[in-house]
Scaffold this active site. Sequence first.
Site, PDB file in Angstrom:
ATOM      1  N   GLU A 110     -64.840  41.982  18.572  1.00  0.00           N
ATOM      2  CA  GLU A 110     -65.867  42.973  18.218  1.00  0.00           C
ATOM      3  C   GLU A 110     -65.362  43.678  16.967  1.00  0.00           C
ATOM      4  OE1 GLU A 110     -68.549  42.555  19.696  1.00  0.00           O
ATOM      5  OE2 GLU A 110     -67.766  41.378  21.356  1.00  0.00           O
ATOM      6  N   CYS A 127     -67.060  52.347  15.293  1.00  0.00           N
ATOM      7  CA  CYS A 127     -67.723  51.164  14.757  1.00  0.00           C
ATOM      8  C   CYS A 127     -69.231  51.373  14.757  1.00  0.00           C
ATOM      9  CB  CYS A 127     -67.346  49.954  15.586  1.00  0.00           C
ATOM     10  SG  CYS A 127     -67.558  50.258  17.334  1.00  0.00           S
TER      11      CYS A 127
HETATM   12  P1  NAD Z   1     -57.760  46.779  11.960  1.00  0.00           P
HETATM   13  O1  NAD Z   1     -58.473  45.487  11.750  1.00  0.00           O
HETATM   14  O2  NAD Z   1     -57.028  47.357  10.818  1.00  0.00           O
HETATM   15  O3  NAD Z   1     -56.691  46.622  13.145  1.00  0.00           O
HETATM   16  C1  NAD Z   1     -57.071  46.174  14.427  1.00  0.00           C
HETATM   17  C2  NAD Z   1     -55.849  45.607  15.105  1.00  0.00           C
HETATM   18  O4  NAD Z   1     -55.482  44.398  14.442  1.00  0.00           O
HETATM   19  C3  NAD Z   1     -54.617  46.525  15.045  1.00  0.00           C
HETATM   20  O5  NAD Z   1     -53.883  46.414  16.233  1.00  0.00           O
HETATM   21  C4  NAD Z   1     -53.850  45.935  13.884  1.00  0.00           C
HETATM   22  O6  NAD Z   1     -52.479  46.258  13.888  1.00  0.00           O
HETATM   23  C5  NAD Z   1     -54.097  44.461  14.133  1.00  0.00           C
HETATM   24  N1  NAD Z   1     -53.847  43.575  12.994  1.00  0.00           N
HETATM   25  C6  NAD Z   1     -54.089  43.792  11.680  1.00  0.00           C
HETATM   26  N2  NAD Z   1     -53.704  42.722  10.953  1.00  0.00           N
HETATM   27  C7  NAD Z   1     -53.213  41.810  11.827  1.00  0.00           C
HETATM   28  C8  NAD Z   1     -52.640  40.518  11.696  1.00  0.00           C
HETATM   29  N3  NAD Z   1     -52.513  39.937  10.512  1.00  0.00           N
HETATM   30  N4  NAD Z   1     -52.217  39.877  12.813  1.00  0.00           N
HETATM   31  C9  NAD Z   1     -52.333  40.460  14.040  1.00  0.00           C
HETATM   32  N5  NAD Z   1     -52.873  41.686  14.223  1.00  0.00           N
HETATM   33  C10 NAD Z   1     -53.303  42.350  13.126  1.00  0.00           C
HETATM   34  O7  NAD Z   1     -58.821  47.814  12.560  1.00  0.00           O
HETATM   35  P2  NAD Z   1     -58.601  49.363  12.923  1.00  0.00           P
HETATM   36  O8  NAD Z   1     -58.509  50.119  11.643  1.00  0.00           O
HETATM   37  O9  NAD Z   1     -57.553  49.542  13.936  1.00  0.00           O
HETATM   38  O10 NAD Z   1     -59.989  49.687  13.631  1.00  0.00           O
HETATM   39  C11 NAD Z   1     -61.135  49.984  12.922  1.00  0.00           C
HETATM   40  C12 NAD Z   1     -62.064  48.797  12.852  1.00  0.00           C
HETATM   41  O11 NAD Z   1     -62.374  48.381  14.163  1.00  0.00           O
HETATM   42  C13 NAD Z   1     -63.379  49.140  12.194  1.00  0.00           C
HETATM   43  O12 NAD Z   1     -63.752  48.088  11.339  1.00  0.00           O
HETATM   44  C14 NAD Z   1     -64.337  49.258  13.376  1.00  0.00           C
HETATM   45  O13 NAD Z   1     -65.683  49.016  13.046  1.00  0.00           O
HETATM   46  C15 NAD Z   1     -63.782  48.237  14.301  1.00  0.00           C
HETATM   47  N6  NAD Z   1     -64.173  48.499  15.692  1.00  0.00           N
HETATM   48  C16 NAD Z   1     -65.152  47.734  16.235  1.00  0.00           C
HETATM   49  C17 NAD Z   1     -65.582  47.972  17.525  1.00  0.00           C
HETATM   50  C18 NAD Z   1     -66.662  47.132  18.152  1.00  0.00           C
HETATM   51  O14 NAD Z   1     -66.818  47.170  19.364  1.00  0.00           O
HETATM   52  N7  NAD Z   1     -67.425  46.370  17.384  1.00  0.00           N
HETATM   53  C19 NAD Z   1     -65.012  49.002  18.263  1.00  0.00           C
HETATM   54  C20 NAD Z   1     -63.997  49.769  17.677  1.00  0.00           C
HETATM   55  C21 NAD Z   1     -63.594  49.499  16.389  1.00  0.00           C
END
Ligand code: NAD
Length: 520
Positions: free
Chosen positions: A270, A306
């Site tokens: 998501e 989000c």
């Molecule tokens: P992010 O993508 O920066 O990080 C998400 C997770 O991925 C973190 O644990 C991060 O450390 C990890 N990550 C990043 N790069 C990685 C890699 N190369 N390998 C493995 N793991 C990696 O997102 P964020 O800033 O934590 O959250 C915000 C984002 O999440 C926004 O885009 C928001 O819209 C989205 N979000 C979506 C929903 C939904 O249900 N659609 C809900 C909440 C947040």
Amino acid sequence: TPPRQQLELTLSRTAETVTEIPLWIDGERVEHAPTDLTMPHDHRKVVGRVHTATAEHVGAAIEAAQRARADWSEMDYTDRAAVFLKAADLVAGPYRDRINAATMLGQSKTAHQSEIDAVCELCDFWRYNVHFGAELGQEQPFSPPSMWNRLELRPLDGFVFAVTPFNFTAIAGNLPTAPALMGNTVVWKPAPTQMLSAQVIVDALEEAGLPPGVINLVAGDPEPIGRVALQSPHLAGLHFTGSTRTFQHLWRTIGENISRYRQYPRIVGETGGKDFIFVHPSWTDGVDALVTAIVRGAFEFQGQKCSAASRVYVPKSVWSQLREPLLSTVSEMKVGDVRDFSNFMGAVIDQRAFEKIHGYLQHAKSDPEHTILAGGEADAGTGYFVRPTVVETSNPRGKLMTEEIFGPVVTVFVYDDSDVDAAVELCESGTSYALTGGIFARDRRVVADLTRRLRFAAGNFYINDKPTGSVVGQQPFGGSRASGTNDKAGSSANLTRWVSPRAIKETFVPPTDWRYPFMG
Ligand code: NAD
């Protein structure tokens, strides 16, 4: 009230402590190379030391998950379910203040935003999943005479890699536990900035009786952790929530490794949103509901949902009445330390987020197609504070109307009432995302028409309401297009992704003559 006093006490205790946050592998707390964790609203104040994983730690977490599989997957569903029901009662009871204090101080949520996330939604996920999981087990195939057909819900044949975002403690708690409830074992990588509340989740699960190795937490540099986890032949699933960019990177990596795996990994993600409020000229019910929907939808938790409203389409006839009340409301809203309960907003999560949002504000200030009507100020002196900002644009396809900002910035496009059809079209196809959206209209024919025309523009669609605040069991959450795989967290649709059913046919009296009648 006494609960409020209790929360204030826990807040001050937590803020005065530097909490050690170790890894959690095979039920053991593992300490290695800690880094400081600070509060977003007071970024010089250290509140935690987050221990970080090497490739060896990730390997050990995968092995622990593999070892724990046999016992856990064969355990009765009711016994597994009991762990999560107990964890929910712990979070709603003795852990309530701790998880709220950790979420408020670590992620800069107000008391209200923290309570609806870290307590209410987390408990809802754990309790509703138990209910939906039990329902799934009841669905059995037809058995004609002389045979018995059964469907056995096996867990996946390996471990699930759960990768969680900073912005919801509840999501961090749900992503590793939903696969675990269905009998899987998990390697969980939380976001670095959510670690204070991640630790409370670990404590609650441990106290609830989760056996060692069922969920293993590895924190630290995401890229190397992800690389080790996604290269393992035992990877059976990815349960992700976060940005679209990270999800696409992880999916691509799985694609590159596809011939290594013992099974095709399930991929659930998501991701981002660019969520809309569309006001139709037929909305004649006053502007108070619109002001409330816009400010709550766009600015609660600093717009870091989000589902946050970040593009608004308003007809000129309504805008002429809405503009002043909206701007005066926004100017009243207080931003600051979440321990001061009169603040409506805290700080954005970290310096990277602050700079990204600041970049959009600079663009709005310098670009002639944009006018900042309210807010626009950002100050990272003490904490990463950004004032709630309303921008008006003449370009509905500009970056403020199409890109996810993930901050307290909402952009308004005012359209001519006579151009309503073109405005609906812009709303439908103006961005690559399709997560949430809300329409405001009175005429029922219009409501029906917009609901149909915006069918694929949002996986969570609201009528006369803001596009945030979905509740588990009431509005199953998720979107499509660039917003994710839409597997609806907290529903049976999600849980089916974590099982690999086995169909069993038992013949009571097997045939003994190989010849068919037609042969004679
Ligand atoms: P992010 O993508 O920066 O990080 C998400 C997770 O991925 C973190 O644990 C991060 O450390 C990890 N990550 C990043 N790069 C990685 C890699 N190369 N390998 C493995 N793991 C990696 O997102 P964020 O800033 O934590 O959250 C915000 C984002 O999440 C926004 O885009 C928001 O819209 C989205 N979000 C979506 C929903 C939904 O249900 N659609 C809900 C909440 C947040």
